[in-house]
Design a protein around this motif. Structure first.
Motif, PDB file in Angstrom:
ATOM      1  N   ASN A 155      70.717  35.353  14.973  1.00  0.00           N
ATOM      2  CA  ASN A 155      71.746  35.328  16.012  1.00  0.00           C
ATOM      3  C   ASN A 155      71.528  36.408  17.062  1.00  0.00           C
ATOM      4  N   ALA A 156      70.389  37.073  17.037  1.00  0.00           N
ATOM      5  CA  ALA A 156      70.096  38.114  18.028  1.00  0.00           C
ATOM      6  C   ALA A 156      69.939  37.470  19.404  1.00  0.00           C
ATOM      7  N   ASN A 157      70.523  38.106  20.392  1.00  0.00           N
ATOM      8  CA  ASN A 157      70.505  37.528  21.739  1.00  0.00           C
ATOM      9  C   ASN A 157      69.264  37.979  22.502  1.00  0.00           C
ATOM     10  N   PRO A 158      68.367  37.057  22.857  1.00  0.00           N
ATOM     11  CA  PRO A 158      67.123  37.449  23.533  1.00  0.00           C
ATOM     12  C   PRO A 158      67.340  37.981  24.943  1.00  0.00           C
ATOM     13  N   GLU A 159      68.407  37.515  25.618  1.00  0.00           N
ATOM     14  CA  GLU A 159      68.667  37.996  26.975  1.00  0.00           C
ATOM     15  C   GLU A 159      69.105  39.466  26.966  1.00  0.00           C
ATOM     16  N   ILE A 160      69.942  39.811  26.003  1.00  0.00           N
ATOM     17  CA  ILE A 160      70.347  41.214  25.875  1.00  0.00           C
ATOM     18  C   ILE A 160      69.132  42.066  25.517  1.00  0.00           C
ATOM     19  N   LEU A 161      68.316  41.560  24.608  1.00  0.00           N
ATOM     20  CA  LEU A 161      67.109  42.292  24.213  1.00  0.00           C
ATOM     21  C   LEU A 161      66.215  42.550  25.419  1.00  0.00           C
ATOM     22  N   GLN A 162      66.003  41.546  26.249  1.00  0.00           N
ATOM     23  CA  GLN A 162      65.142  41.715  27.418  1.00  0.00           C
ATOM     24  C   GLN A 162      65.719  42.744  28.386  1.00  0.00           C
ATOM     25  N   ALA A 163      67.049  42.706  28.560  1.00  0.00           N
ATOM     26  CA  ALA A 163      67.691  43.668  29.456  1.00  0.00           C
ATOM     27  C   ALA A 163      67.530  45.086  28.928  1.00  0.00           C
ATOM     28  N   LEU A 164      67.643  45.247  27.613  1.00  0.00           N
ATOM     29  CA  LEU A 164      67.456  46.569  27.010  1.00  0.00           C
ATOM     30  C   LEU A 164      66.018  47.063  27.203  1.00  0.00           C
ATOM     31  N   LEU A 165      65.065  46.186  26.938  1.00  0.00           N
ATOM     32  CA  LEU A 165      63.656  46.572  27.066  1.00  0.00           C
ATOM     33  C   LEU A 165      63.296  46.934  28.500  1.00  0.00           C
ATOM     34  N   ASP A 166      63.941  46.292  29.463  1.00  0.00           N
ATOM     35  CA  ASP A 166      63.666  46.606  30.864  1.00  0.00           C
ATOM     36  C   ASP A 166      64.242  47.961  31.268  1.00  0.00           C
ATOM     37  N   LYS A 167      65.187  48.457  30.494  1.00  0.00           N
ATOM     38  CA  LYS A 167      65.803  49.745  30.816  1.00  0.00           C
ATOM     39  C   LYS A 167      65.242  50.897  29.980  1.00  0.00           C
ATOM     40  N   LYS A 168      64.874  50.581  28.737  1.00  0.00           N
ATOM     41  CA  LYS A 168      64.370  51.643  27.870  1.00  0.00           C
ATOM     42  C   LYS A 168      63.638  51.023  26.682  1.00  0.00           C
ATOM     43  N   ASP A 169      62.512  51.606  26.306  1.00  0.00           N
ATOM     44  CA  ASP A 169      61.781  51.130  25.133  1.00  0.00           C
ATOM     45  C   ASP A 169      62.644  51.276  23.892  1.00  0.00           C
ATOM     46  N   ASP A 170      62.441  50.383  22.951  1.00  0.00           N
ATOM     47  CA  ASP A 170      63.173  50.426  21.697  1.00  0.00           C
ATOM     48  C   ASP A 170      62.895  51.757  20.990  1.00  0.00           C
ATOM     49  N   PRO A 171      63.931  52.578  20.760  1.00  0.00           N
ATOM     50  CA  PRO A 171      63.731  53.877  20.100  1.00  0.00           C
ATOM     51  C   PRO A 171      63.095  53.748  18.716  1.00  0.00           C
ATOM     52  N   ARG A 172      63.309  52.614  18.049  1.00  0.00           N
ATOM     53  CA  ARG A 172      62.763  52.411  16.704  1.00  0.00           C
ATOM     54  C   ARG A 172      61.381  51.759  16.744  1.00  0.00           C
ATOM     55  N   GLY A 173      60.960  51.338  17.911  1.00  0.00           N
ATOM     56  CA  GLY A 173      59.646  50.735  18.042  1.00  0.00           C
ATOM     57  C   GLY A 173      59.505  49.355  17.433  1.00  0.00           C
ATOM     58  N   ILE A 174      60.607  48.728  17.105  1.00  0.00           N
ATOM     59  CA  ILE A 174      60.562  47.398  16.487  1.00  0.00           C
ATOM     60  C   ILE A 174      60.296  46.310  17.509  1.00  0.00           C
ATOM     61  N   PHE A 175      60.998  46.393  18.630  1.00  0.00           N
ATOM     62  CA  PHE A 175      60.868  45.391  19.673  1.00  0.00           C
ATOM     63  C   PHE A 175      60.070  45.962  20.841  1.00  0.00           C
ATOM     64  N   LYS A 176      59.171  45.145  21.358  1.00  0.00           N
ATOM     65  CA  LYS A 176      58.339  45.591  22.470  1.00  0.00           C
ATOM     66  C   LYS A 176      58.277  44.500  23.533  1.00  0.00           C
ATOM     67  N   LYS A 177      58.044  44.896  24.745  1.00  0.00           N
ATOM     68  CA  LYS A 177      57.921  43.936  25.847  1.00  0.00           C
ATOM     69  C   LYS A 177      56.758  42.991  25.585  1.00  0.00           C
ATOM     70  N   GLY A 178      56.991  41.729  25.900  1.00  0.00           N
ATOM     71  CA  GLY A 178      55.932  40.740  25.778  1.00  0.00           C
ATOM     72  C   GLY A 178      55.704  40.206  24.385  1.00  0.00           C
ATOM     73  N   GLN A 179      56.576  40.601  23.421  1.00  0.00           N
ATOM     74  CA  GLN A 179      56.414  40.115  22.058  1.00  0.00           C
ATOM     75  C   GLN A 179      56.684  38.629  21.987  1.00  0.00           C
TER      76      GLN A 179
END
Length: 271
Positions: free
Chosen positions: A247-271
């Motif tokens: 149920n994770a929202n990909p649009e929110i994820l993309q917006a987060l990645l465009d503002k700041k890299d995932d602090p936990r390093g789990i999600f990355k741009k272009g995955q």
């Protein structure tokens, strides 16, 4: 703040999410928050509390206006002929259901089904029938609020859904999350910080009451993103993801990645 917000919107506005008509009940995190830059700001008239109707003159609908297709009959007083039709409907229900509350629940459930199919007028009509049977049916105000939301009548939607929440003793966390979505959309179009703060307050309450709600964390992630609290936005996204990865929202994820890299390093741009 406004430039930051607009940059967040630009990330998501082209995703195709705009074409959706979310039905809420927090069955998904398809937030549907981003839309046009217009907002209806007229004083709500689809929901008029009984306390506000006292000592007022009769207000009948203009000729040709079908009040059955307006939330809560548009708040209009009914003519004698309309009242007679209502009475006949109630008699039929009394003969076919054990109680009017049961009948109201039946019609509100049908209304949700029609709404999920995109038939807003039919859904409105069924919710109104449910209201006629039981004016304390929470689903009536909830569902009609969703319809007003879809019609970009955010002030009306908030008034209806707040009343539904009050009837439910402010204990319905799913409704809280849905209402927070309306406030977030309203914030997008009018840029009033008070609407963002209302969303944050509702989501805090929802998470306190139901800490296992993945949708609440996803919406909180979005609200924190709008509030330029990126670390907290990421933290809430991860909590929602851990509770329900599907149920994770990909649009929110993309917006987060465009503002700041995932602090936990789990999600990355272009995955």
């Amino acid at each position: 703040m406004r430039l930051y917000l607009l940059s967040c919107v630009s990330v998501l506005v082209s995703t195709g999410l705009l074409a959706q008509q979310p039905v809420f009940r927090s069955q998904s995190t398809n937030i549907g928050v981003f839309s046009s830059n217009t907002v209806h700001t007229t004083k709500p008239n689809s929901f008029i509390p009984e306390s506000d109707k006292k000592n007022t003159k009769k207000r009948f609908a203009p000729t040709g206006l079908n009040i059955h297709l307006m939330p809560l009959f548009g708040g209009y007083d009914k003519t004698d002929s309309q009242k007679a039709i209502d009475e006949e409907f109630l008699k039929v229900c009394d003969a076919n259901f054990k109680t009017r509350k049961e009948a109201s629940e039946f019609f509100s459930q049908r209304a949700w089904e029609y709404l999920s199919e995109g038939q807003k007028d039919t859904a409105t009509y069924r919710f109104n029938l449910a209201y006629l049977l039981d004016d304390e049916n929470v689903d009536v105000y909830w569902g009609l609020g969703v319809i007003d939301y879809q019609n970009e009548k955010y002030e009306d939607a908030v008034a209806l859904m707040l009343h539904g929440l009050e009837l439910d003793d402010e204990d319905n966390t799913t409704l809280m999350v849905d209402l927070s979505t309306v406030y977030l959309r309203w914030f997008i179009v009018d840029k009033k910080d008070e609407h963002l703060q209302e969303a944050l307050s509702l989501l805090n309450k929802a998470i306190q009451k139901t800490p296992e709600s993945a949708n609440a964390y996803m919406q909180m992630s979005l609200a924190k993103l709008f509030n330029n609290q990126l670390d907290e936005a990421w933290n809430n996204f991860h909590k929602g993801y851990e509770l329900d990865p599907q149920n994770a929202n990909p649009e929110i994820l993309q917006a987060l990645l465009d503002k700041k890299d995932d602090p936990r390093g789990i999600f990355k741009k272009g995955q």
